[in-house]
Scaffold this motif. Structure first.
Motif, PDB file in Angstrom:
ATOM      1  N   ILE A  55       0.849  -1.207   0.000  1.00  0.00           N
ATOM      2  CA  ILE A  55       0.000   0.000   0.000  1.00  0.00           C
ATOM      3  C   ILE A  55       0.877   1.247   0.000  1.00  0.00           C
ATOM      4  N   SER A  56       1.898   1.258   0.852  1.00  0.00           N
ATOM      5  CA  SER A  56       2.784   2.433   0.908  1.00  0.00           C
ATOM      6  C   SER A  56       3.538   2.589  -0.412  1.00  0.00           C
ATOM      7  N   TRP A  57       3.879   1.470  -1.034  1.00  0.00           N
ATOM      8  CA  TRP A  57       4.592   1.504  -2.308  1.00  0.00           C
ATOM      9  C   TRP A  57       3.736   2.129  -3.415  1.00  0.00           C
ATOM     10  N   VAL A  58       2.495   1.707  -3.513  1.00  0.00           N
ATOM     11  CA  VAL A  58       1.613   2.205  -4.580  1.00  0.00           C
ATOM     12  C   VAL A  58       1.476   3.725  -4.496  1.00  0.00           C
ATOM     13  N   LEU A  59       1.215   4.232  -3.311  1.00  0.00           N
ATOM     14  CA  LEU A  59       1.037   5.675  -3.164  1.00  0.00           C
ATOM     15  C   LEU A  59       2.349   6.434  -3.362  1.00  0.00           C
ATOM     16  N   ALA A  60       3.441   5.862  -2.910  1.00  0.00           N
ATOM     17  CA  ALA A  60       4.740   6.515  -3.094  1.00  0.00           C
ATOM     18  C   ALA A  60       5.144   6.536  -4.568  1.00  0.00           C
ATOM     19  N   VAL A  61       4.860   5.471  -5.306  1.00  0.00           N
ATOM     20  CA  VAL A  61       5.209   5.428  -6.734  1.00  0.00           C
ATOM     21  C   VAL A  61       4.406   6.463  -7.516  1.00  0.00           C
ATOM     22  N   ALA A  62       3.142   6.598  -7.207  1.00  0.00           N
ATOM     23  CA  ALA A  62       2.325   7.605  -7.890  1.00  0.00           C
ATOM     24  C   ALA A  62       2.898   9.007  -7.656  1.00  0.00           C
ATOM     25  N   GLU A  78       7.039  12.892 -24.977  1.00  0.00           N
ATOM     26  CA  GLU A  78       5.616  13.023 -25.278  1.00  0.00           C
ATOM     27  C   GLU A  78       4.896  11.705 -25.075  1.00  0.00           C
ATOM     28  N   ASN A  79       5.644  10.625 -24.985  1.00  0.00           N
ATOM     29  CA  ASN A  79       5.048   9.313 -24.778  1.00  0.00           C
ATOM     30  C   ASN A  79       5.031   8.998 -23.280  1.00  0.00           C
ATOM     31  N   ARG A  80       4.127   9.670 -22.591  1.00  0.00           N
ATOM     32  CA  ARG A  80       4.045   9.514 -21.135  1.00  0.00           C
ATOM     33  C   ARG A  80       3.634   8.103 -20.731  1.00  0.00           C
ATOM     34  N   PHE A  81       2.833   7.442 -21.562  1.00  0.00           N
ATOM     35  CA  PHE A  81       2.389   6.097 -21.212  1.00  0.00           C
ATOM     36  C   PHE A  81       3.579   5.145 -21.129  1.00  0.00           C
ATOM     37  N   THR A  82       4.416   5.149 -22.158  1.00  0.00           N
ATOM     38  CA  THR A  82       5.600   4.281 -22.166  1.00  0.00           C
ATOM     39  C   THR A  82       6.523   4.640 -21.007  1.00  0.00           C
ATOM     40  N   GLU A  83       6.703   5.919 -20.797  1.00  0.00           N
ATOM     41  CA  GLU A  83       7.555   6.382 -19.704  1.00  0.00           C
ATOM     42  C   GLU A  83       6.994   5.919 -18.357  1.00  0.00           C
ATOM     43  N   PHE A  87       8.614   3.423 -15.669  1.00  0.00           N
ATOM     44  CA  PHE A  87       8.784   3.882 -14.285  1.00  0.00           C
ATOM     45  C   PHE A  87       8.202   2.861 -13.313  1.00  0.00           C
ATOM     46  N   VAL A  88       6.980   2.439 -13.564  1.00  0.00           N
ATOM     47  CA  VAL A  88       6.342   1.459 -12.683  1.00  0.00           C
ATOM     48  C   VAL A  88       7.111   0.135 -12.710  1.00  0.00           C
ATOM     49  N   GLY A  89       7.558  -0.281 -13.896  1.00  0.00           N
ATOM     50  CA  GLY A  89       8.336  -1.513 -13.995  1.00  0.00           C
ATOM     51  C   GLY A  89       9.617  -1.455 -13.180  1.00  0.00           C
ATOM     52  N   SER A  90      10.300  -0.321 -13.242  1.00  0.00           N
ATOM     53  CA  SER A  90      11.533  -0.184 -12.450  1.00  0.00           C
ATOM     54  C   SER A  90      11.215  -0.166 -10.964  1.00  0.00           C
ATOM     55  N   ARG A  91      10.089   0.419 -10.619  1.00  0.00           N
ATOM     56  CA  ARG A  91       9.690   0.455  -9.205  1.00  0.00           C
ATOM     57  C   ARG A  91       9.240  -0.915  -8.699  1.00  0.00           C
ATOM     58  N   VAL A  92       8.702  -1.752  -9.586  1.00  0.00           N
ATOM     59  CA  VAL A  92       8.363  -3.125  -9.187  1.00  0.00           C
ATOM     60  C   VAL A  92       9.656  -3.852  -8.792  1.00  0.00           C
ATOM     61  N   THR A  93      10.712  -3.620  -9.556  1.00  0.00           N
ATOM     62  CA  THR A  93      12.007  -4.230  -9.238  1.00  0.00           C
ATOM     63  C   THR A  93      12.463  -3.826  -7.840  1.00  0.00           C
ATOM     64  N   THR A  94      12.376  -2.542  -7.535  1.00  0.00           N
ATOM     65  CA  THR A  94      12.829  -2.106  -6.213  1.00  0.00           C
ATOM     66  C   THR A  94      11.811  -2.450  -5.120  1.00  0.00           C
ATOM     67  N   LEU A 134      19.008   5.368 -15.946  1.00  0.00           N
ATOM     68  CA  LEU A 134      19.471   4.537 -17.053  1.00  0.00           C
ATOM     69  C   LEU A 134      18.354   3.960 -17.919  1.00  0.00           C
ATOM     70  N   PHE A 135      17.164   3.810 -17.357  1.00  0.00           N
ATOM     71  CA  PHE A 135      16.102   3.080 -18.052  1.00  0.00           C
ATOM     72  C   PHE A 135      14.856   3.921 -18.338  1.00  0.00           C
ATOM     73  N   VAL A 136      14.427   4.718 -17.389  1.00  0.00           N
ATOM     74  CA  VAL A 136      13.146   5.416 -17.515  1.00  0.00           C
ATOM     75  C   VAL A 136      13.278   6.769 -18.200  1.00  0.00           C
ATOM     76  N   PHE A 137      14.079   7.640 -17.653  1.00  0.00           N
ATOM     77  CA  PHE A 137      14.173   9.018 -18.128  1.00  0.00           C
ATOM     78  C   PHE A 137      15.446   9.266 -18.928  1.00  0.00           C
ATOM     79  N   LYS A 138      15.915   8.241 -19.615  1.00  0.00           N
ATOM     80  CA  LYS A 138      17.133   8.388 -20.410  1.00  0.00           C
ATOM     81  C   LYS A 138      16.900   9.427 -21.497  1.00  0.00           C
TER      82      LYS A 138
END
Length: 142
Positions: A55-62, A78-83, A87-94, A134-138
């Motif tokens: 729960i804390s993760w979901v709200l912190a990621v948003a 401009e492709n915010r969806f892919t970005e 972002f969410v994928g990298s946060r799932v890893t952490t 390295l992955f999200v905001f390159k």
């Protein structure tokens, strides 16, 4: 003196901004986690401990996506969806790293869940920066 501080800030702006955003995101994460375990979830129950963590993760990621996109990495994508998916994928890893630290420190070693959460946040913050940089905001074309 102010000129030196401004010069240093400009030189390390991204890292300084990331640390500020990271502290704010950590505050969101910890506030939600502590709110959960101090009101309706029992941290001594392994399932409820992880529920509070998620729960804390979901709200912190948003919160983190918005602040990292605009304040830290100043993304122009401009492709915010892919970005956002990256972002969410990298946060799932952490998140998995976070859950592992909490499981080992609290469940296996019997440590205090509040201290375990603080230790976990240091590990997560470092991982989040590297993955975001390295992955999200390159700085490449999407």
């Amino acid at each position: 003196m102010w000129e030196k501080l401004v010069k240093l800030y400009r030189k390390y702006e991204e890292i300084v901004n990331y640390l500020i955003a990271g502290v704010l995101t950590t505050i969101v994460s910890l506030a939600v986690y502590y709110g959960c375990v101090l009101t309706f979830l029992n941290p001594e129950d392994a399932f409820e401990l992880q529920a509070a963590n998620v729960i804390s993760w979901v709200l912190a990621v948003a919160f983190a996506y918005g602040i990292n996109r605009s304040f830290v990495f100043k993304s122009k994508s401009e492709n915010r969806f892919t970005e956002a998916v990256r972002f969410v994928g990298s946060r799932v890893t952490t998140l998995l790293m976070d859950m592992a630290v909490m499981y080992v420190f609290v469940t296996l070693l019997g440590g205090n869940d509040k201290i375990g959460k603080l230790i976990s946040q240091v590990v997560v913050m470092a991982g989040n920066y590297l993955l975001s940089k390295l992955f999200v905001f390159k700085k490449a074309k999407d």
